[in-house]
Motif scaffolding. Structure first.
Motif, PDB file in Angstrom:
ATOM      1  N   ASN A   1      14.931  22.906   1.769  1.00 18.21           N
ATOM      2  CA  ASN A   1      14.235  21.666   2.117  1.00 18.21           C
ATOM      3  C   ASN A   1      15.251  20.534   2.267  1.00 18.21           C
ATOM      4  OD1 ASN A   1      11.703  22.875   1.984  1.00 18.21           O
ATOM      5  ND2 ASN A   1      11.564  22.547  -0.215  1.00 18.21           N
ATOM      6  N   PRO A   2      14.923  19.534   3.072  1.00 19.45           N
ATOM      7  CA  PRO A   2      15.886  18.450   3.255  1.00 19.45           C
ATOM      8  C   PRO A   2      16.103  17.637   1.980  1.00 19.45           C
ATOM      9  CG  PRO A   2      13.833  17.961   4.401  1.00 19.45           C
ATOM     10  CD  PRO A   2      13.729  19.354   3.876  1.00 19.45           C
ATOM     11  N   LEU A   3      17.355  17.220   1.772  1.00 16.90           N
ATOM     12  CA  LEU A   3      17.666  16.321   0.656  1.00 16.90           C
ATOM     13  C   LEU A   3      17.058  14.948   0.915  1.00 16.90           C
ATOM     14  CD1 LEU A   3      21.472  16.975   0.112  1.00 16.90           C
ATOM     15  CD2 LEU A   3      19.610  17.633  -1.400  1.00 16.90           C
ATOM     16  N   TYR A   4      17.212  14.475   2.141  1.00 15.16           N
ATOM     17  CA  TYR A   4      16.718  13.159   2.532  1.00 15.16           C
ATOM     18  C   TYR A   4      16.148  13.238   3.938  1.00 15.16           C
ATOM     19  CZ  TYR A   4      19.684  11.723  -1.298  1.00 15.16           C
ATOM     20  OH  TYR A   4      20.266  11.610  -2.542  1.00 15.16           O
ATOM     21  N   ARG A   5      15.193  12.358   4.196  1.00 13.39           N
ATOM     22  CA  ARG A   5      14.656  12.182   5.543  1.00 13.39           C
ATOM     23  C   ARG A   5      14.791  10.708   5.901  1.00 13.39           C
ATOM     24  NH1 ARG A   5       9.860  14.329   3.354  1.00 13.39           N
ATOM     25  NH2 ARG A   5       8.795  12.501   4.167  1.00 13.39           N
ATOM     26  N   ILE A   6      15.355  10.446   7.041  1.00  8.97           N
ATOM     27  CA  ILE A   6      15.426   9.086   7.570  1.00  8.97           C
ATOM     28  C   ILE A   6      14.364   9.030   8.661  1.00  8.97           C
ATOM     29  CG2 ILE A   6      16.872   7.383   8.733  1.00  8.97           C
ATOM     30  CD1 ILE A   6      19.296   9.082   7.536  1.00  8.97           C
ATOM     31  N   GLU A   7      13.350   8.196   8.446  1.00  8.91           N
ATOM     32  CA  GLU A   7      12.212   8.160   9.359  1.00  8.91           C
ATOM     33  C   GLU A   7      12.140   6.847  10.119  1.00  8.91           C
ATOM     34  OE1 GLU A   7       8.535   8.996   7.398  1.00  8.91           O
ATOM     35  OE2 GLU A   7       9.072  11.086   7.030  1.00  8.91           O
ATOM     36  N   LYS A   8      11.673   6.951  11.342  1.00  9.88           N
ATOM     37  CA  LYS A   8      11.405   5.782  12.186  1.00  9.88           C
ATOM     38  C   LYS A   8       9.933   5.847  12.567  1.00  9.88           C
ATOM     39  CE  LYS A   8      12.484   3.917  16.765  1.00  9.88           C
ATOM     40  NZ  LYS A   8      13.289   4.148  17.981  1.00  9.88           N
ATOM     41  N   ARG A   9       9.163   4.853  12.124  1.00  9.58           N
ATOM     42  CA  ARG A   9       7.733   4.765  12.442  1.00  9.58           C
ATOM     43  C   ARG A   9       7.453   3.404  13.079  1.00  9.58           C
ATOM     44  NH1 ARG A   9       4.408   8.609   9.948  1.00  9.58           N
ATOM     45  NH2 ARG A   9       5.541   9.929   8.500  1.00  9.58           N
ATOM     46  N   PRO A  10       7.480   3.333  14.412  1.00 14.01           N
ATOM     47  CA  PRO A  10       7.284   2.050  15.089  1.00 14.01           C
ATOM     48  C   PRO A  10       5.975   1.341  14.732  1.00 14.01           C
ATOM     49  CG  PRO A  10       8.131   3.674  16.617  1.00 14.01           C
ATOM     50  CD  PRO A  10       7.801   4.399  15.347  1.00 14.01           C
ATOM     51  N   LYS A  11       4.933   2.079  14.381  1.00 15.50           N
ATOM     52  CA  LYS A  11       3.652   1.445  14.038  1.00 15.50           C
ATOM     53  C   LYS A  11       3.754   0.578  12.785  1.00 15.50           C
ATOM     54  CE  LYS A  11       0.527   4.655  16.266  1.00 15.50           C
ATOM     55  NZ  LYS A  11      -0.596   5.574  16.102  1.00 15.50           N
ATOM     56  N   LEU A  12       4.762   0.820  11.938  1.00 14.15           N
ATOM     57  CA  LEU A  12       4.935   0.029  10.716  1.00 14.15           C
ATOM     58  C   LEU A  12       5.890  -1.149  10.910  1.00 14.15           C
ATOM     59  CD1 LEU A  12       5.130   2.884   8.054  1.00 14.15           C
ATOM     60  CD2 LEU A  12       3.166   1.493   8.703  1.00 14.15           C
ATOM     61  N   ARG A  13       6.294  -1.404  12.138  1.00 13.24           N
ATOM     62  CA  ARG A  13       7.266  -2.468  12.442  1.00 13.24           C
ATOM     63  C   ARG A  13       6.829  -3.815  11.864  1.00 13.24           C
ATOM     64  NH1 ARG A  13       7.784  -2.153  18.037  1.00 13.24           N
ATOM     65  NH2 ARG A  13       9.591  -0.819  17.763  1.00 13.24           N
ATOM     66  N   GLY A  14       5.570  -4.159  12.012  1.00 16.96           N
ATOM     67  CA  GLY A  14       5.091  -5.450  11.546  1.00 16.96           C
ATOM     68  C   GLY A  14       4.671  -5.475  10.091  1.00 16.96           C
ATOM     69  N   LYS A  15       4.669  -4.338   9.438  1.00 19.22           N
ATOM     70  CA  LYS A  15       4.231  -4.266   8.044  1.00 19.22           C
ATOM     71  C   LYS A  15       5.440  -4.115   7.123  1.00 19.22           C
ATOM     72  CE  LYS A  15      -0.151  -2.406   9.496  1.00 19.22           C
ATOM     73  NZ  LYS A  15      -1.003  -1.262   9.575  1.00 19.22           N
ATOM     74  N   GLN A  16       5.719  -2.894   6.670  1.00 22.98           N
ATOM     75  CA  GLN A  16       6.821  -2.669   5.730  1.00 22.98           C
ATOM     76  C   GLN A  16       8.172  -2.516   6.417  1.00 22.98           C
ATOM     77  OE1 GLN A  16       4.160  -0.381   6.074  1.00 22.98           O
ATOM     78  NE2 GLN A  16       3.617   0.397   4.082  1.00 22.98           N
ATOM     79  N   GLY A  17       8.178  -2.374   7.710  1.00 21.14           N
ATOM     80  CA  GLY A  17       9.402  -2.082   8.445  1.00 21.14           C
ATOM     81  C   GLY A  17       9.350  -0.648   8.942  1.00 21.14           C
ATOM     82  N   MET A  18       9.934  -0.392  10.091  1.00 21.60           N
ATOM     83  CA  MET A  18       9.753   0.931  10.692  1.00 21.60           C
ATOM     84  C   MET A  18      10.729   1.999  10.212  1.00 21.60           C
ATOM     85  SD  MET A  18      10.824   0.646  14.643  1.00 21.60           S
ATOM     86  CE  MET A  18      12.235  -0.224  15.214  1.00 21.60           C
ATOM     87  N   TYR A  19      11.740   1.634   9.432  1.00 14.17           N
ATOM     88  CA  TYR A  19      12.706   2.627   8.944  1.00 14.17           C
ATOM     89  C   TYR A  19      12.473   2.903   7.469  1.00 14.17           C
ATOM     90  CZ  TYR A  19      15.103   1.337  13.236  1.00 14.17           C
ATOM     91  OH  TYR A  19      15.399   1.082  14.543  1.00 14.17           O
ATOM     92  N   ALA A  20      12.672   4.168   7.075  1.00 13.63           N
ATOM     93  CA  ALA A  20      12.536   4.540   5.663  1.00 13.63           C
ATOM     94  C   ALA A  20      13.472   5.698   5.354  1.00 13.63           C
ATOM     95  CB  ALA A  20      11.100   4.940   5.342  1.00 13.63           C
TER      96      ALA A  20
END
Length: 114
Positions: free
Chosen positions: A64-83
């Motif tokens: 399984n991955p150690l880490y995932r770097i995610e981009k969710r454009p729908k969250l741009r105006g809320k928490q931010g689109m990167y996690a």
């Protein structure tokens, strides 16, 4: 057109696919290269889906991955689109600026080199 053969409706917009842009992959791959050189990471995978793009980091290929770097454009105006998300699913850092979000992993690089 006649009433017997109404026009076939076409979808107004096909679902788009979220992907990392070249300017986003630069900082991610730079960090990845440094972690590989430090012996911490060995493999990665990139997924581009309808709502999210994911850069997964692995210590070994078949786990399984150690880490995932995610981009969710729908969250741009809320928490931010990167996690950055840990192996257990915990969100380690979220924000609008990719380089700021990646700093949570930079700290792990500093510990790995010490």
């Amino acid at each position: 057109m006649n009433a017997q053969n109404p026009p076939i409706p076409f979808p107004s917009k096909l679902p788009e696919q979220v992907a990392f842009h070249r300017t986003e992959l630069g900082p991610i791959l730079s960090l990845y290269g440094r972690m590989v050189a430090a012996g911490e990471w060995r493999d990665y995978g990139i997924s581009s889906l309808r709502d999210v793009a994911v850069f997964s980091v692995f210590r070994r290929t078949a786990e399984n991955p150690l880490y995932r770097i995610e981009k969710r454009p729908k969250l741009r105006g809320k928490q931010g689109m990167y996690a950055v998300i840990g192996m257990d699913g915990q969100i380690l850092k979220r924000g609008a600026d990719l380089k700021t979000v990646l700093r949570v992993l930079e700290r792990k690089l500093i510990r790995a080199v010490d």
